[in-house]
Scaffold this motif. Structure first.
Motif, short mmCIF file in Angstrom:
data_model
loop_
_atom_site.label_atom_id
_atom_site.label_comp_id
_atom_site.label_asym_id
_atom_site.label_seq_id
_atom_site.Cartn_x
_atom_site.Cartn_y
_atom_site.Cartn_z
N ASN A 1 84.10 15.52 39.60
CA ASN A 1 84.64 14.94 40.84
C ASN A 1 83.97 13.61 41.21
O ASN A 1 84.40 12.96 42.16
CB ASN A 1 84.44 15.92 42.00
N ASP A 2 82.93 13.23 40.49
CA ASP A 2 82.16 12.03 40.83
C ASP A 2 81.49 12.15 42.19
O ASP A 2 81.40 11.17 42.95
CB ASP A 2 83.04 10.77 40.77
N TYR A 3 81.00 13.35 42.52
CA TYR A 3 80.18 13.51 43.71
C TYR A 3 78.81 12.88 43.45
O TYR A 3 78.48 12.50 42.33
CB TYR A 3 80.04 14.98 44.08
N VAL A 4 78.01 12.79 44.50
CA VAL A 4 76.81 11.93 44.45
C VAL A 4 75.54 12.78 44.50
O VAL A 4 75.25 13.40 45.54
CB VAL A 4 76.82 10.93 45.62
N PRO A 5 74.73 12.78 43.43
CA PRO A 5 73.47 13.54 43.48
C PRO A 5 72.35 12.72 44.10
O PRO A 5 72.34 11.49 44.03
CB PRO A 5 73.19 13.80 41.99
N VAL A 6 71.38 13.43 44.68
CA VAL A 6 70.19 12.76 45.22
C VAL A 6 69.02 13.73 45.12
O VAL A 6 69.18 14.94 45.31
CB VAL A 6 70.41 12.32 46.69
N VAL A 7 67.86 13.19 44.79
CA VAL A 7 66.63 13.97 44.75
C VAL A 7 65.88 13.71 46.04
O VAL A 7 65.49 12.57 46.32
CB VAL A 7 65.76 13.59 43.54
#
Length: 239
Positions: free
Chosen positions: A118-124
């Motif tokens: 889906n091209d969602y956005v990961p973040v740490v």
């Protein structure tokens, strides 16, 4: 009894995710040539997530103000975060937004794979480099006309109180001059608190989309952030 039901429910999700992911992969392949923003795949994913809400006999869900959200055009959506269930009920908005989510979720088999499709956005969390990469990803999405949805608290509340909001979502809104839609999520912590996976008694959850905030109406990012937080706090108090 709730413990047994909870085990059965999570097992049901695990088993059916195999079938739903196969469908998601097919949707992705078929729509990839003409659906650059992956709107169809996101709506399929919304149905997938919402299915688990509506089949659970312990839960009822009400969505109000959905018609305020745009089908077309960029926007920043911000919601309070009290439970894992927030993700399921916010999918029930059925609007073509992109999630910003912690990177660990992207590593979960099937569900995480679908998030990447889906091209969602990961973040740490806590990583400055990851946050910068996340903001750049959101910049590209907003420039392409996709709304993004973020939890500005950064994590789930442990006691039900609304945590301070971080600036990131509001910096994006100011930079792109797009509206901010505050969303109040009611009742999910009662269904499943932050710690533990045992479902509770019958709960009615509610997703309330509040009137949009225009960045041009506020002198700076912090004022916009505080206005969004106050709108959600008021809705949670009086809702």
């Amino acid at each position: 009894m709730l413990r047994v039901f909870s085990v059965a429910y999570w097992a049901f999700i695990g088993i059916t995710c195999v079938v739903f992911f196969a469908g998601a992969l097919l949707v992705w392949l078929v729509t990839l040539p003409f659906d650059r923003r992956r709107v169809v795949l996101h709506l399929y994913s919304s149905a997938w997530a919402s299915f688990y809400v509506y089949v659970n006999p312990l839960w009822r869900l009400e969505v109000t103000g959905r018609d305020r959200l745009p089908w077309h055009g960029s926007a920043v959506l911000v919601a309070n975060h009290a439970s894992l269930i927030d993700i399921l009920v916010l999918f029930a908005l059925f609007r073509p937004f992109k999630w910003v989510s912690k990177q660990e979720i992207f590593k979960v088999p099937l569900i995480g794979w679908n998030m990447r499709l889906n091209d969602y956005v990961p973040v740490v969390r806590g990583s400055g480099a990851s946050v910068r990469k996340m903001m750049e990803h959101c910049d590209r999405l907003l420039a392409a006309g996709s709304p993004v949805l973020m939890f500005p608290e950064g994590r789930r509340t442990s006691d039900g109180s609304l945590l301070p909001f971080k600036n990131g979502a509001f910096e994006l809104a100011v930079r792109h001059q797009v509206p901010v839609y505050p969303i109040a999520v009611h009742g999910t912590r009662a269904a499943l608190p932050r710690d533990g996976m045992i479902l509770r008694e019958h709960v009615t959850a509610r997703v309330e989309v509040l009137p949009p905030l225009n960045p041009s109406d506020y002198p700076d990012t912090e004022s916009l952030r505080d206005a969004a937080r106050q709108a959600i706090a008021n809705a949670l108090t009086h809702g």
